[in-house]
Design a protein around this motif. Structure first.
Motif, PDB file in Angstrom:
ATOM      1  N   TYR A 205       0.823  -1.209   0.000  1.00 27.49           N
ATOM      2  CA  TYR A 205       0.000   0.000   0.000  1.00 27.49           C
ATOM      3  C   TYR A 205       0.858   1.261   0.000  1.00 27.49           C
ATOM      4  CZ  TYR A 205      -3.255   3.578   1.660  1.00 27.49           C
ATOM      5  OH  TYR A 205      -4.001   4.725   1.808  1.00 27.49           O
ATOM      6  N   ARG A 206       0.409   2.243  -0.785  1.00 30.22           N
ATOM      7  CA  ARG A 206       1.053   3.552  -0.795  1.00 30.22           C
ATOM      8  C   ARG A 206      -0.022   4.625  -0.844  1.00 30.22           C
ATOM      9  NH1 ARG A 206       6.038   5.564  -4.673  1.00 30.22           N
ATOM     10  NH2 ARG A 206       6.209   7.678  -3.837  1.00 30.22           N
ATOM     11  N   ALA A 207      -0.089   5.444   0.193  1.00 25.98           N
ATOM     12  CA  ALA A 207      -1.047   6.550   0.225  1.00 25.98           C
ATOM     13  C   ALA A 207      -0.647   7.589  -0.811  1.00 25.98           C
ATOM     14  CB  ALA A 207      -1.089   7.174   1.618  1.00 25.98           C
ATOM     15  N   GLY A 208      -1.617   8.344  -1.285  1.00 26.34           N
ATOM     16  CA  GLY A 208      -1.329   9.366  -2.284  1.00 26.34           C
ATOM     17  C   GLY A 208      -0.640  10.571  -1.682  1.00 26.34           C
ATOM     18  N   ALA A 209       0.222  11.206  -2.468  1.00 29.79           N
ATOM     19  CA  ALA A 209       0.839  12.459  -2.040  1.00 29.79           C
ATOM     20  C   ALA A 209      -0.265  13.484  -1.774  1.00 29.79           C
ATOM     21  CB  ALA A 209       1.790  12.965  -3.111  1.00 29.79           C
ATOM     22  N   SER A 210      -0.071  14.326  -0.753  1.00 29.58           N
ATOM     23  CA  SER A 210      -1.144  15.252  -0.368  1.00 29.58           C
ATOM     24  C   SER A 210      -0.581  16.572   0.126  1.00 29.58           C
ATOM     25  CB  SER A 210      -2.027  14.633   0.715  1.00 29.58           C
ATOM     26  OG  SER A 210      -1.291  14.427   1.908  1.00 29.58           O
ATOM     27  N   VAL A 211      -1.434  17.586   0.082  1.00 28.95           N
ATOM     28  CA  VAL A 211      -1.156  18.894   0.681  1.00 28.95           C
ATOM     29  C   VAL A 211      -2.323  19.243   1.587  1.00 28.95           C
ATOM     30  CG1 VAL A 211      -0.791  21.358   0.279  1.00 28.95           C
ATOM     31  CG2 VAL A 211       0.206  19.689  -1.286  1.00 28.95           C
ATOM     32  N   ARG A 212      -2.023  19.576   2.848  1.00 27.44           N
ATOM     33  CA  ARG A 212      -3.058  19.933   3.809  1.00 27.44           C
ATOM     34  C   ARG A 212      -2.899  21.402   4.174  1.00 27.44           C
ATOM     35  NH1 ARG A 212      -2.450  14.517   7.654  1.00 27.44           N
ATOM     36  NH2 ARG A 212      -2.526  13.032   5.906  1.00 27.44           N
ATOM     37  N   THR A 213      -3.993  22.124   4.142  1.00 28.69           N
ATOM     38  CA  THR A 213      -3.953  23.568   4.348  1.00 28.69           C
ATOM     39  C   THR A 213      -4.847  23.970   5.515  1.00 28.69           C
ATOM     40  OG1 THR A 213      -5.776  23.964   2.802  1.00 28.69           O
ATOM     41  CG2 THR A 213      -3.544  23.955   1.895  1.00 28.69           C
ATOM     42  N   THR A 214      -4.490  25.088   6.148  1.00 28.79           N
ATOM     43  CA  THR A 214      -5.299  25.656   7.220  1.00 28.79           C
ATOM     44  C   THR A 214      -5.314  27.171   7.100  1.00 28.79           C
ATOM     45  OG1 THR A 214      -4.888  23.874   8.802  1.00 28.79           O
ATOM     46  CG2 THR A 214      -5.508  25.993   9.714  1.00 28.79           C
ATOM     47  N   MET A 215      -6.495  27.756   7.200  1.00 25.07           N
ATOM     48  CA  MET A 215      -6.659  29.201   7.368  1.00 25.07           C
ATOM     49  C   MET A 215      -7.530  29.393   8.606  1.00 25.07           C
ATOM     50  SD  MET A 215      -7.220  30.742   3.517  1.00 25.07           S
ATOM     51  CE  MET A 215      -8.737  29.817   3.282  1.00 25.07           C
ATOM     52  N   ALA A 216      -7.034  30.123   9.596  1.00 25.71           N
ATOM     53  CA  ALA A 216      -7.769  30.242  10.849  1.00 25.71           C
ATOM     54  C   ALA A 216      -7.648  31.641  11.426  1.00 25.71           C
ATOM     55  CB  ALA A 216      -7.257  29.222  11.863  1.00 25.71           C
ATOM     56  N   ALA A 217      -8.723  32.068  12.085  1.00 19.61           N
ATOM     57  CA  ALA A 217      -8.737  33.331  12.822  1.00 19.61           C
ATOM     58  C   ALA A 217      -9.186  33.046  14.247  1.00 19.61           C
ATOM     59  CB  ALA A 217      -9.682  34.328  12.167  1.00 19.61           C
ATOM     60  N   GLN A 218      -8.530  33.697  15.200  1.00 13.36           N
ATOM     61  CA  GLN A 218      -8.855  33.497  16.612  1.00 13.36           C
ATOM     62  C   GLN A 218      -9.122  34.840  17.282  1.00 13.36           C
ATOM     63  OE1 GLN A 218      -6.579  30.618  19.048  1.00 13.36           O
ATOM     64  NE2 GLN A 218      -6.179  32.303  20.463  1.00 13.36           N
ATOM     65  N   TYR A 219     -10.203  34.895  18.050  1.00 12.64           N
ATOM     66  CA  TYR A 219     -10.556  36.099  18.788  1.00 12.64           C
ATOM     67  C   TYR A 219     -10.537  35.787  20.269  1.00 12.64           C
ATOM     68  CZ  TYR A 219     -13.334  39.946  20.679  1.00 12.64           C
ATOM     69  OH  TYR A 219     -13.777  41.020  21.424  1.00 12.64           O
ATOM     70  N   GLN A 220      -9.777  36.581  21.028  1.00 12.13           N
ATOM     71  CA  GLN A 220      -9.628  36.356  22.463  1.00 12.13           C
ATOM     72  C   GLN A 220     -10.140  37.575  23.224  1.00 12.13           C
ATOM     73  OE1 GLN A 220      -5.811  34.860  23.668  1.00 12.13           O
ATOM     74  NE2 GLN A 220      -6.115  35.430  25.815  1.00 12.13           N
ATOM     75  N   PRO A 221     -11.420  37.568  23.618  1.00 20.70           N
ATOM     76  CA  PRO A 221     -11.980  38.737  24.302  1.00 20.70           C
ATOM     77  C   PRO A 221     -11.584  38.846  25.769  1.00 20.70           C
ATOM     78  CG  PRO A 221     -13.637  37.031  24.122  1.00 20.70           C
ATOM     79  CD  PRO A 221     -12.428  36.523  23.396  1.00 20.70           C
ATOM     80  N   ALA A 222     -11.078  37.747  26.347  1.00 15.02           N
ATOM     81  CA  ALA A 222     -10.701  37.738  27.771  1.00 15.02           C
ATOM     82  C   ALA A 222      -9.416  36.945  27.933  1.00 15.02           C
ATOM     83  CB  ALA A 222     -11.812  37.140  28.623  1.00 15.02           C
ATOM     84  N   GLU A 223      -8.814  37.098  29.114  1.00 15.75           N
ATOM     85  CA  GLU A 223      -7.531  36.450  29.358  1.00 15.75           C
ATOM     86  C   GLU A 223      -7.627  34.934  29.334  1.00 15.75           C
ATOM     87  OE1 GLU A 223      -4.217  36.145  32.990  1.00 15.75           O
ATOM     88  OE2 GLU A 223      -5.767  37.712  33.012  1.00 15.75           O
ATOM     89  N   ARG A 224      -8.756  34.374  29.759  1.00 10.09           N
ATOM     90  CA  ARG A 224      -8.846  32.931  29.966  1.00 10.09           C
ATOM     91  C   ARG A 224      -9.528  32.149  28.841  1.00 10.09           C
ATOM     92  NH1 ARG A 224      -7.416  30.807  34.724  1.00 10.09           N
ATOM     93  NH2 ARG A 224      -6.936  32.211  36.447  1.00 10.09           N
ATOM     94  N   TRP A 225     -10.120  32.813  27.847  1.00 11.38           N
ATOM     95  CA  TRP A 225     -10.779  32.028  26.822  1.00 11.38           C
ATOM     96  C   TRP A 225     -10.721  32.729  25.464  1.00 11.38           C
ATOM     97  CZ3 TRP A 225     -15.391  33.438  24.262  1.00 11.38           C
ATOM     98  CH2 TRP A 225     -16.035  34.572  24.772  1.00 11.38           C
ATOM     99  N   ALA A 226     -10.894  31.933  24.423  1.00 15.09           N
ATOM    100  CA  ALA A 226     -10.823  32.446  23.058  1.00 15.09           C
ATOM    101  C   ALA A 226     -11.688  31.588  22.147  1.00 15.09           C
ATOM    102  CB  ALA A 226      -9.377  32.451  22.565  1.00 15.09           C
ATOM    103  N   LEU A 227     -12.081  32.175  21.024  1.00 15.02           N
ATOM    104  CA  LEU A 227     -12.832  31.478  19.983  1.00 15.02           C
ATOM    105  C   LEU A 227     -11.984  31.425  18.717  1.00 15.02           C
ATOM    106  CD1 LEU A 227     -16.324  33.193  20.457  1.00 15.02           C
ATOM    107  CD2 LEU A 227     -15.643  30.919  21.262  1.00 15.02           C
ATOM    108  N   ARG A 228     -12.022  30.277  18.062  1.00 14.36           N
ATOM    109  CA  ARG A 228     -11.215  30.089  16.859  1.00 14.36           C
ATOM    110  C   ARG A 228     -12.094  29.492  15.770  1.00 14.36           C
ATOM    111  NH1 ARG A 228      -8.006  25.970  14.528  1.00 14.36           N
ATOM    112  NH2 ARG A 228      -5.982  26.650  13.713  1.00 14.36           N
ATOM    113  N   LEU A 229     -11.960  30.003  14.552  1.00 13.41           N
ATOM    114  CA  LEU A 229     -12.670  29.448  13.409  1.00 13.41           C
ATOM    115  C   LEU A 229     -11.672  29.223  12.282  1.00 13.41           C
ATOM    116  CD1 LEU A 229     -15.276  28.577  12.009  1.00 13.41           C
ATOM    117  CD2 LEU A 229     -15.565  30.945  11.246  1.00 13.41           C
ATOM    118  N   GLY A 230     -11.635  27.997  11.782  1.00 13.86           N
ATOM    119  CA  GLY A 230     -10.677  27.653  10.734  1.00 13.86           C
ATOM    120  C   GLY A 230     -11.347  26.976   9.554  1.00 13.86           C
TER     121      GLY A 230
END
Length: 300
Positions: A205-230
């Motif tokens: 077996y040989r898996a196919g060559a691949s490219v994995r990408t990520t685009m993400a933005a993170q908003y941290q309104p307080a010191e202890r928590w944050a929201l991230r969307l990618g």
């Protein structure tokens, strides 16, 4: 399957329970001048930084046509990782996966396997940052390799289990990538691309060559928590067995990836999220499930 899943859940709980208490006056992120909550692999660098993490994922897919030749795979996986920065511009990391997998055919026949998967070793070099501390712009390159550390799973009669049940590929797979990070007030952004070039492994077996990408933005309104969307994507060639291409798989798939990050105490970051497939152009009949994710990272 319940026993392996219970084991992975217990291991994750143990990691949370045994996280050491820090008496440091400043947290690891503050030590590099940046209080941004970051998940494993997206940290700002500083010399001597040591980070442990554990990530639990549940995922699966169905290949083939329902009631005809469908094959359903389900897996629970826990990655245990450590990252260390011997220099201000260099991160070295190692990831060990623990997996529990079940494959069920349309005839309801099942194969189950669990154990250690393939170890991944990486080195990330930060080639540019605009300031020594609390950088607004970071550019990095990544090189690494996945090693065939997973044992070959066998049936009671000694024959190898099906390829879909195996926890590793049995191949040495190099990888390389680029990433850019930008920090602006309560916001942070990430763009990355990583290429994988698998070699031939178990049962030809040989898996196919691949490219994995990520685009993400993170908003941290307080010191202890944050929201991230990618937005996570994967472009890959079809896999093959001894040169014969598989009919199902290969192509393009995209995931929407919302996360919430929370720091219950100094140097500890917990993240929970889901990867929802919204764009599926994989060849043949491949129906992926959403990927549930829970992780914990601790800085020493």
């Amino acid at each position: 399957m319940k026993a392996p899943l219970s084991l992975l859940s217990s291991l994750l709980g143990a990691v949370l329970a045994l996280a050491p208490v820090s008496s440091a006056w400043a947290c690891a992120t503050c030590a590099c001048g940046d209080p941004t909550l970051m998940s494993m692999g997206t940290e700002q660098p500083f010399s001597g930084r040591l980070r442990f993490s554990s990530t639990l994922r549940g995922w699966g897919h169905t290949v083939g046509q329902d009631h005809v030749d469908a094959l359903r795979l389900r897996e629970a996986r826990m990655d245990v990782a450590v990252a260390y920065a011997p220099l201000p511009w260099l991160f070295l990391s190692a990831t060990l996966p623990l997996q529990a997998r079940e494959v069920r055919s349309v005839s309801l026949a099942r194969e189950r396997g669990w154990g250690v998967g393939d170890v991944e070793l990486t080195a990330k070099a930060f080639l540019y940052q605009d300031r020594a501390f609390s950088a607004d712009h970071l550019f990095s390159v990544l090189v690494g390799v996945k090693l065939p550390t997973a044992p070959k799973l066998r049936l009671e009669d000694g024959t190898l289990m099906d390829l879909d049940t195996q926890l590793g590929s049995g191949s040495v797979d190099p990888l390389a990538g680029l990433a850019y990070q930008h920090f602006r007030g309560s916001w942070s952004f990430l763009v990355s691309a990583t290429g994988f070039l698998p070699t031939r492994g178990i049962l030809g077996y040989r898996a196919g060559a691949s490219v994995r990408t990520t685009m993400a933005a993170q908003y941290q309104p307080a010191e202890r928590w944050a929201l991230r969307l990618g937005l996570d994507g994967r472009i890959e060639a079809a896999a093959d067995i001894d040169g014969e291409k598989e009919e199902n798989g290969g192509g393009v798939i995209g995931y929407a990836s919302p996360d919430i990050l929370f720091s219950p105490r100094m140097d500890l970051v917990v993240a929970a999220g889901v990867r929802v497939p919204f764009f599926n152009r994989l060849r043949g009949r491949v129906a992926p499930t959403p990927i549930a994710m829970l992780s914990v990272a601790y800085d020493l």
